[in-house]
Design an enzyme around this catalytic site. Structure first.
Site, PDB file in Angstrom:
ATOM      1  N   THR A 158     -10.802  14.770 -23.802  1.00  0.00           N
ATOM      2  CA  THR A 158     -10.723  14.439 -22.381  1.00  0.00           C
ATOM      3  C   THR A 158     -10.064  15.524 -21.540  1.00  0.00           C
ATOM      4  O   THR A 158     -10.257  15.551 -20.328  1.00  0.00           O
ATOM      5  CB  THR A 158      -9.945  13.121 -22.180  1.00  0.00           C
ATOM      6  OG1 THR A 158      -8.665  13.211 -22.838  1.00  0.00           O
ATOM      7  CG2 THR A 158     -10.724  11.951 -22.769  1.00  0.00           C
ATOM      8  N   LEU A 172      -7.668  21.936 -26.958  1.00  0.00           N
ATOM      9  CA  LEU A 172      -7.666  20.504 -26.709  1.00  0.00           C
ATOM     10  C   LEU A 172      -6.262  20.040 -26.379  1.00  0.00           C
ATOM     11  O   LEU A 172      -5.338  20.190 -27.178  1.00  0.00           O
ATOM     12  CB  LEU A 172      -8.191  19.760 -27.946  1.00  0.00           C
ATOM     13  CG  LEU A 172      -8.211  18.228 -27.871  1.00  0.00           C
ATOM     14  CD1 LEU A 172      -9.112  17.747 -26.749  1.00  0.00           C
ATOM     15  CD2 LEU A 172      -8.655  17.650 -29.210  1.00  0.00           C
ATOM     16  N   LEU A 173      -6.065  19.468 -25.192  1.00  0.00           N
ATOM     17  CA  LEU A 173      -4.761  18.974 -24.774  1.00  0.00           C
ATOM     18  C   LEU A 173      -4.624  17.471 -24.949  1.00  0.00           C
ATOM     19  O   LEU A 173      -3.542  16.958 -25.220  1.00  0.00           O
ATOM     20  CB  LEU A 173      -4.503  19.317 -23.293  1.00  0.00           C
ATOM     21  CG  LEU A 173      -4.331  20.775 -22.916  1.00  0.00           C
ATOM     22  CD1 LEU A 173      -4.025  20.886 -21.434  1.00  0.00           C
ATOM     23  CD2 LEU A 173      -3.233  21.434 -23.746  1.00  0.00           C
ATOM     24  N   SER A 174      -5.726  16.750 -24.768  1.00  0.00           N
ATOM     25  CA  SER A 174      -5.647  15.296 -24.833  1.00  0.00           C
ATOM     26  C   SER A 174      -7.011  14.741 -25.215  1.00  0.00           C
ATOM     27  O   SER A 174      -8.043  15.346 -24.932  1.00  0.00           O
ATOM     28  CB  SER A 174      -5.214  14.724 -23.472  1.00  0.00           C
ATOM     29  OG  SER A 174      -5.002  13.334 -23.546  1.00  0.00           O
ATOM     30  N   SER A 175      -6.974  13.588 -25.867  1.00  0.00           N
ATOM     31  CA  SER A 175      -8.224  12.969 -26.281  1.00  0.00           C
ATOM     32  C   SER A 175      -8.054  11.461 -26.317  1.00  0.00           C
ATOM     33  O   SER A 175      -6.934  10.945 -26.313  1.00  0.00           O
ATOM     34  CB  SER A 175      -8.653  13.481 -27.663  1.00  0.00           C
ATOM     35  OG  SER A 175      -7.712  13.100 -28.646  1.00  0.00           O
TER      36      SER A 175
END
Length: 323
Positions: free
Chosen positions: A87, A94-97
Protein backbone atom coordinates in the site's frame (compact mmCIF):
# COMPACT_ATOMS: atom_id res chain seq x y z
CA UNK A 1 -12.89 8.80 0.87
CA UNK A 2 -14.70 7.86 -2.29
CA UNK A 3 -18.28 6.62 -2.28
CA UNK A 4 -18.44 3.62 -4.58
CA UNK A 5 -21.41 2.82 -6.81
CA UNK A 6 -23.83 -0.02 -6.16
CA UNK A 7 -22.14 -2.23 -8.75
CA UNK A 8 -18.78 -1.89 -7.02
CA UNK A 9 -20.31 -2.50 -3.60
CA UNK A 10 -22.16 -5.57 -4.89
CA UNK A 11 -18.99 -6.98 -6.40
CA UNK A 12 -17.13 -6.25 -3.15
CA UNK A 13 -19.77 -8.06 -1.09
CA UNK A 14 -19.56 -11.14 -3.32
CA UNK A 15 -15.75 -11.13 -3.27
CA UNK A 16 -15.72 -10.69 0.51
CA UNK A 17 -18.07 -13.65 0.96
CA UNK A 18 -15.80 -15.76 -1.26
CA UNK A 19 -12.75 -14.79 0.81
CA UNK A 20 -14.55 -15.76 4.02
CA UNK A 21 -15.47 -19.14 2.54
CA UNK A 22 -11.84 -19.67 1.48
CA UNK A 23 -10.50 -18.95 4.97
CA UNK A 24 -13.34 -20.93 6.53
CA UNK A 25 -12.37 -23.99 4.48
CA UNK A 26 -8.92 -23.90 6.09
CA UNK A 27 -10.52 -24.22 9.54
CA UNK A 28 -8.70 -21.11 10.75
CA UNK A 29 -11.38 -19.85 13.11
CA UNK A 30 -13.03 -23.14 14.04
CA UNK A 31 -12.18 -22.48 17.70
CA UNK A 32 -13.35 -18.84 17.59
CA UNK A 33 -16.08 -18.43 14.94
CA UNK A 34 -16.72 -14.87 16.16
CA UNK A 35 -13.87 -13.79 13.86
CA UNK A 36 -15.72 -15.19 10.86
CA UNK A 37 -18.42 -12.58 11.40
CA UNK A 38 -15.82 -9.81 11.64
CA UNK A 39 -14.22 -10.76 8.32
CA UNK A 40 -17.67 -11.12 6.73
CA UNK A 41 -18.73 -7.64 7.85
CA UNK A 42 -15.65 -5.42 7.65
CA UNK A 43 -15.12 -4.18 4.04
CA UNK A 44 -11.44 -4.58 3.21
CA UNK A 45 -11.73 -2.56 0.00
CA UNK A 46 -12.42 0.62 2.01
CA UNK A 47 -8.99 0.23 3.59
CA UNK A 48 -7.11 -0.19 0.30
CA UNK A 49 -8.43 2.56 -2.02
CA UNK A 50 -5.27 1.87 -4.00
CA UNK A 51 -2.49 -0.70 -3.81
CA UNK A 52 0.43 -1.95 -5.87
CA UNK A 53 0.89 -5.31 -7.59
CA UNK A 54 4.38 -6.40 -8.60
CA UNK A 55 4.81 -7.18 -12.28
CA UNK A 56 7.51 -7.78 -14.87
CA UNK A 57 7.99 -4.03 -15.34
CA UNK A 58 7.71 -2.88 -11.75
CA UNK A 59 4.61 -2.18 -9.71
CA UNK A 60 1.14 -1.72 -11.19
CA UNK A 61 -1.07 0.70 -9.25
CA UNK A 62 -4.67 -0.47 -8.83
CA UNK A 63 -7.06 2.31 -7.93
CA UNK A 64 -10.68 2.25 -6.86
CA UNK A 65 -11.44 5.54 -8.61
CA UNK A 66 -9.99 4.60 -11.98
CA UNK A 67 -12.16 5.87 -14.87
CA UNK A 68 -11.80 2.43 -16.49
CA UNK A 69 -14.55 0.04 -15.26
CA UNK A 70 -12.37 -3.00 -15.98
CA UNK A 71 -9.56 -1.50 -13.88
CA UNK A 72 -11.97 -0.82 -11.01
CA UNK A 73 -13.14 -4.42 -11.17
CA UNK A 74 -9.54 -5.66 -11.01
CA UNK A 75 -9.00 -3.40 -8.00
CA UNK A 76 -12.00 -4.64 -6.03
CA UNK A 77 -11.41 -8.30 -6.85
CA UNK A 78 -7.75 -7.95 -5.87
CA UNK A 79 -8.75 -6.33 -2.59
CA UNK A 80 -10.37 -9.62 -1.55
CA UNK A 81 -7.69 -12.03 -2.70
CA UNK A 82 -5.99 -13.88 0.14
CA UNK A 83 -2.67 -12.14 -0.43
CA UNK A 84 -0.79 -9.24 1.16
CA UNK A 85 -1.23 -5.93 -0.65
CA UNK A 86 1.54 -3.34 -0.94
CA UNK A 87 0.00 0.00 0.00
CA UNK A 88 2.96 2.37 0.40
CA UNK A 89 6.23 2.49 -1.49
CA UNK A 90 9.13 4.92 -1.26
CA UNK A 91 11.97 4.73 -3.79
CA UNK A 92 10.98 1.14 -4.49
CA UNK A 93 11.04 0.18 -0.79
CA UNK A 94 7.91 -1.29 0.79
CA UNK A 95 6.86 0.87 3.74
CA UNK A 96 3.43 -0.51 4.53
CA UNK A 97 1.10 -3.26 3.44
CA UNK A 98 -2.22 -4.88 4.18
CA UNK A 99 -1.37 -8.35 5.48
CA UNK A 100 -2.67 -11.59 3.99
CA UNK A 101 -6.21 -12.00 5.38
CA UNK A 102 -5.80 -15.67 6.36
CA UNK A 103 -2.63 -14.80 8.31
CA UNK A 104 -4.48 -11.96 10.01
CA UNK A 105 -7.24 -14.41 10.92
CA UNK A 106 -4.72 -16.86 12.41
CA UNK A 107 -3.09 -14.11 14.43
CA UNK A 108 -6.39 -12.77 15.76
CA UNK A 109 -7.47 -16.26 16.81
CA UNK A 110 -4.06 -16.82 18.47
CA UNK A 111 -4.42 -13.49 20.32
CA UNK A 112 -7.31 -15.05 22.30
CA UNK A 113 -9.31 -11.84 22.65
CA UNK A 114 -12.08 -11.89 25.24
CA UNK A 115 -15.05 -9.53 25.62
CA UNK A 116 -13.97 -6.29 27.29
CA UNK A 117 -10.26 -6.69 26.54
CA UNK A 118 -8.21 -3.56 25.92
CA UNK A 119 -6.05 -4.16 22.84
CA UNK A 120 -3.00 -2.31 21.51
CA UNK A 121 -2.01 -2.86 17.89
CA UNK A 122 1.55 -1.98 16.86
CA UNK A 123 1.58 -0.90 13.20
CA UNK A 124 -1.65 0.76 12.07
CA UNK A 125 -1.15 -0.09 8.41
CA UNK A 126 -4.36 0.53 6.51
CA UNK A 127 -6.53 0.33 9.66
CA UNK A 128 -8.17 -2.93 8.53
CA UNK A 129 -6.87 -5.01 11.45
CA UNK A 130 -7.97 -2.36 13.96
CA UNK A 131 -11.44 -2.43 12.37
CA UNK A 132 -11.63 -6.21 12.78
CA UNK A 133 -10.68 -5.84 16.45
CA UNK A 134 -13.19 -3.03 17.01
CA UNK A 135 -15.92 -5.10 15.33
CA UNK A 136 -15.09 -8.11 17.52
CA UNK A 137 -15.05 -6.11 20.76
CA UNK A 138 -18.04 -3.93 19.92
CA UNK A 139 -16.43 -0.89 21.53
CA UNK A 140 -14.06 1.37 19.62
CA UNK A 141 -12.51 2.72 22.83
CA UNK A 142 -11.10 -0.71 23.70
CA UNK A 143 -8.80 -0.65 20.64
CA UNK A 144 -5.67 1.48 20.17
CA UNK A 145 -3.48 1.37 17.07
CA UNK A 146 -0.16 3.20 16.68
CA UNK A 147 2.15 3.98 13.76
CA UNK A 148 5.27 6.12 13.59
CA UNK A 149 4.44 7.55 10.15
CA UNK A 150 1.93 10.43 10.36
CA UNK A 151 0.72 9.78 6.79
CA UNK A 152 -0.02 6.15 7.61
CA UNK A 153 -1.80 6.84 10.90
CA UNK A 154 -3.89 9.61 9.31
CA UNK A 155 -4.92 7.48 6.34
CA UNK A 156 -5.78 4.61 8.72
CA UNK A 157 -7.98 7.02 10.68
CA UNK A 158 -9.79 8.08 7.48
CA UNK A 159 -10.29 4.48 6.34
CA UNK A 160 -11.65 3.48 9.77
CA UNK A 161 -14.09 6.38 9.83
CA UNK A 162 -15.30 5.53 6.32
CA UNK A 163 -16.03 1.99 7.49
CA UNK A 164 -17.80 3.23 10.63
CA UNK A 165 -15.10 2.56 13.26
CA UNK A 166 -13.30 5.05 15.49
CA UNK A 167 -10.68 3.33 17.64
CA UNK A 168 -7.85 5.45 19.04
CA UNK A 169 -5.28 6.04 16.27
CA UNK A 170 -1.97 7.35 17.63
CA UNK A 171 1.10 8.63 15.80
CA UNK A 172 4.18 7.48 17.67
CA UNK A 173 6.98 4.96 18.01
CA UNK A 174 5.34 1.55 18.34
CA UNK A 175 8.36 0.18 20.22
CA UNK A 176 7.41 2.52 23.07
CA UNK A 177 3.78 1.43 23.11
CA UNK A 178 1.09 3.94 24.06
CA UNK A 179 1.45 4.36 27.83
CA UNK A 180 -1.30 6.95 28.16
CA UNK A 181 -3.93 4.34 27.21
CA UNK A 182 -2.46 1.44 29.22
CA UNK A 183 -2.94 -1.06 30.77
CA UNK A 184 -3.64 -3.53 27.96
CA UNK A 185 -4.97 -7.07 28.05
CA UNK A 186 -3.67 -7.88 24.58
CA UNK A 187 -0.89 -6.47 22.37
CA UNK A 188 -0.57 -7.51 18.72
CA UNK A 189 2.17 -6.36 16.36
CA UNK A 190 1.83 -6.44 12.59
CA UNK A 191 5.48 -5.59 11.89
CA UNK A 192 8.67 -7.57 12.49
CA UNK A 193 11.04 -6.89 15.39
CA UNK A 194 14.30 -8.51 16.53
CA UNK A 195 13.08 -8.72 20.15
CA UNK A 196 10.20 -7.71 22.44
CA UNK A 197 10.23 -4.09 23.68
CA UNK A 198 10.19 -3.91 27.49
CA UNK A 199 7.69 -1.04 27.24
CA UNK A 200 5.04 -3.46 25.97
CA UNK A 201 5.43 -5.75 28.95
CA UNK A 202 5.32 -2.77 31.34
CA UNK A 203 2.04 -1.58 29.77
CA UNK A 204 0.32 -4.96 30.14
CA UNK A 205 -1.92 -6.11 32.94
CA UNK A 206 -1.37 -9.38 34.76
CA UNK A 207 -2.11 -12.36 32.51
CA UNK A 208 -2.02 -10.24 29.34
CA UNK A 209 -1.04 -11.83 26.03
CA UNK A 210 1.43 -10.41 23.52
CA UNK A 211 1.54 -11.70 19.94
CA UNK A 212 4.37 -10.39 17.80
CA UNK A 213 6.49 -11.37 14.80
CA UNK A 214 10.12 -11.98 15.80
CA UNK A 215 12.58 -13.12 13.14
CA UNK A 216 10.22 -15.00 10.78
CA UNK A 217 8.03 -16.52 13.48
CA UNK A 218 5.01 -15.53 15.56
CA UNK A 219 5.76 -15.33 19.26
CA UNK A 220 2.95 -15.64 21.83
CA UNK A 221 3.86 -14.42 25.33
CA UNK A 222 1.98 -14.35 28.62
CA UNK A 223 2.75 -11.53 31.07
CA UNK A 224 3.10 -12.35 34.76
CA UNK A 225 4.80 -10.43 37.52
CA UNK A 226 6.22 -7.83 35.17
CA UNK A 227 7.91 -10.50 33.02
CA UNK A 228 6.75 -12.38 29.92
CA UNK A 229 7.34 -15.84 28.54
CA UNK A 230 6.01 -18.01 25.75
CA UNK A 231 6.67 -19.97 22.60
CA UNK A 232 6.58 -19.46 18.86
CA UNK A 233 3.63 -20.72 16.85
CA UNK A 234 4.46 -23.43 14.28
CA UNK A 235 3.77 -21.38 11.16
CA UNK A 236 6.04 -18.76 9.65
CA UNK A 237 5.22 -15.08 9.30
CA UNK A 238 6.94 -12.51 7.11
CA UNK A 239 6.27 -8.85 7.85
CA UNK A 240 7.68 -5.44 7.01
CA UNK A 241 10.12 -4.52 9.84
CA UNK A 242 9.05 -1.91 12.37
CA UNK A 243 10.25 1.40 10.92
CA UNK A 244 13.55 2.40 12.45
CA UNK A 245 14.42 -1.26 13.12
CA UNK A 246 16.40 -3.10 10.44
CA UNK A 247 15.77 -6.80 9.88
CA UNK A 248 18.68 -8.87 11.17
CA UNK A 249 21.12 -10.29 8.67
CA UNK A 250 22.26 -13.80 9.38
CA UNK A 251 25.84 -13.09 8.31
CA UNK A 252 28.14 -15.05 6.02
CA UNK A 253 26.44 -18.29 4.97
CA UNK A 254 29.41 -19.58 2.97
CA UNK A 255 30.19 -22.28 5.57
CA UNK A 256 26.60 -23.56 5.63
CA UNK A 257 25.50 -26.27 3.16
CA UNK A 258 23.40 -24.84 0.30
CA UNK A 259 20.34 -26.93 1.21
CA UNK A 260 20.31 -25.47 4.74
CA UNK A 261 20.67 -21.92 3.41
CA UNK A 262 17.40 -22.39 1.54
CA UNK A 263 15.55 -23.98 4.47
CA UNK A 264 13.33 -21.41 6.15
CA UNK A 265 13.53 -23.21 9.52
CA UNK A 266 17.30 -22.90 9.53
CA UNK A 267 17.01 -19.28 8.37
CA UNK A 268 14.68 -18.68 11.32
CA UNK A 269 17.26 -20.02 13.80
CA UNK A 270 20.09 -18.11 12.13
CA UNK A 271 18.16 -14.85 12.35
CA UNK A 272 17.00 -15.54 15.90
CA UNK A 273 20.59 -16.03 17.09
CA UNK A 274 22.08 -13.26 14.96
CA UNK A 275 25.08 -11.70 16.70
CA UNK A 276 25.35 -14.58 19.18
CA UNK A 277 25.97 -17.61 16.96
CA UNK A 278 27.70 -17.57 13.62
CA UNK A 279 25.75 -19.18 10.76
CA UNK A 280 28.03 -22.21 11.06
CA UNK A 281 27.39 -22.51 14.81
CA UNK A 282 23.64 -22.08 14.25
CA UNK A 283 23.77 -24.85 11.64
CA UNK A 284 25.56 -27.19 14.02
CA UNK A 285 22.90 -26.59 16.67
CA UNK A 286 20.12 -27.07 14.14
CA UNK A 287 21.49 -30.44 12.95
CA UNK A 288 22.38 -31.68 16.44
CA UNK A 289 18.89 -30.87 17.75
CA UNK A 290 17.07 -32.61 14.91
CA UNK A 291 16.30 -29.60 12.68
CA UNK A 292 13.78 -28.11 15.14
CA UNK A 293 10.70 -26.26 13.98
CA UNK A 294 9.63 -22.86 15.28
CA UNK A 295 7.30 -24.32 17.93
CA UNK A 296 10.26 -25.74 19.87
CA UNK A 297 11.64 -22.26 20.51
CA UNK A 298 10.53 -19.88 23.23
CA UNK A 299 11.41 -16.48 24.62
CA UNK A 300 11.63 -15.15 28.17
CA UNK A 301 11.53 -11.40 28.83
CA UNK A 302 12.73 -10.58 32.33
CA UNK A 303 14.25 -7.77 34.29
CA UNK A 304 17.73 -9.15 33.51
CA UNK A 305 17.27 -9.29 29.74
CA UNK A 306 15.61 -11.28 26.97
CA UNK A 307 16.45 -14.87 26.17
CA UNK A 308 15.55 -17.26 23.39
CA UNK A 309 15.66 -20.95 24.21
CA UNK A 310 15.16 -24.32 22.60
CA UNK A 311 12.69 -26.64 24.36
CA UNK A 312 13.43 -25.46 27.93
CA UNK A 313 14.35 -22.12 29.51
CA UNK A 314 16.65 -24.01 31.91
CA UNK A 315 18.14 -26.23 29.19
CA UNK A 316 21.53 -26.06 27.48
CA UNK A 317 20.36 -24.11 24.42
CA UNK A 318 19.71 -20.57 25.65
CA UNK A 319 20.89 -17.38 23.92
CA UNK A 320 20.39 -13.65 24.60
CA UNK A 321 18.17 -11.62 22.29
CA UNK A 322 19.19 -8.08 21.31
CA UNK A 323 17.36 -5.31 23.16
Amino acid sequence: MAAYDSGTEGLAAAARAALVREIDAEGVWAAEPVWREAFAEVPRHLFVPYYYVAGAHGYERRWGESPDPAARERWVRGAYEDVPLATRLRDGELLSSSSQPSLMARMLVALRVADGDRVLEIGAGTGYNAALLAHRLGDDDLVTTVDVEPEISESARRHLAAAGYRPAVVTGDGARGVPERAPYDRIIATCALPSVPRAWVAQCGEGARILTPVATGLLALTVRGGCAEGRFLPSGAFFVPLRGVARARAGDMAEVPPRAREDELFQFLAELTQGVLSPREAYEVWVREGRPGRERFGVSVGKDGEWVWLDDREGPCVWPLPV
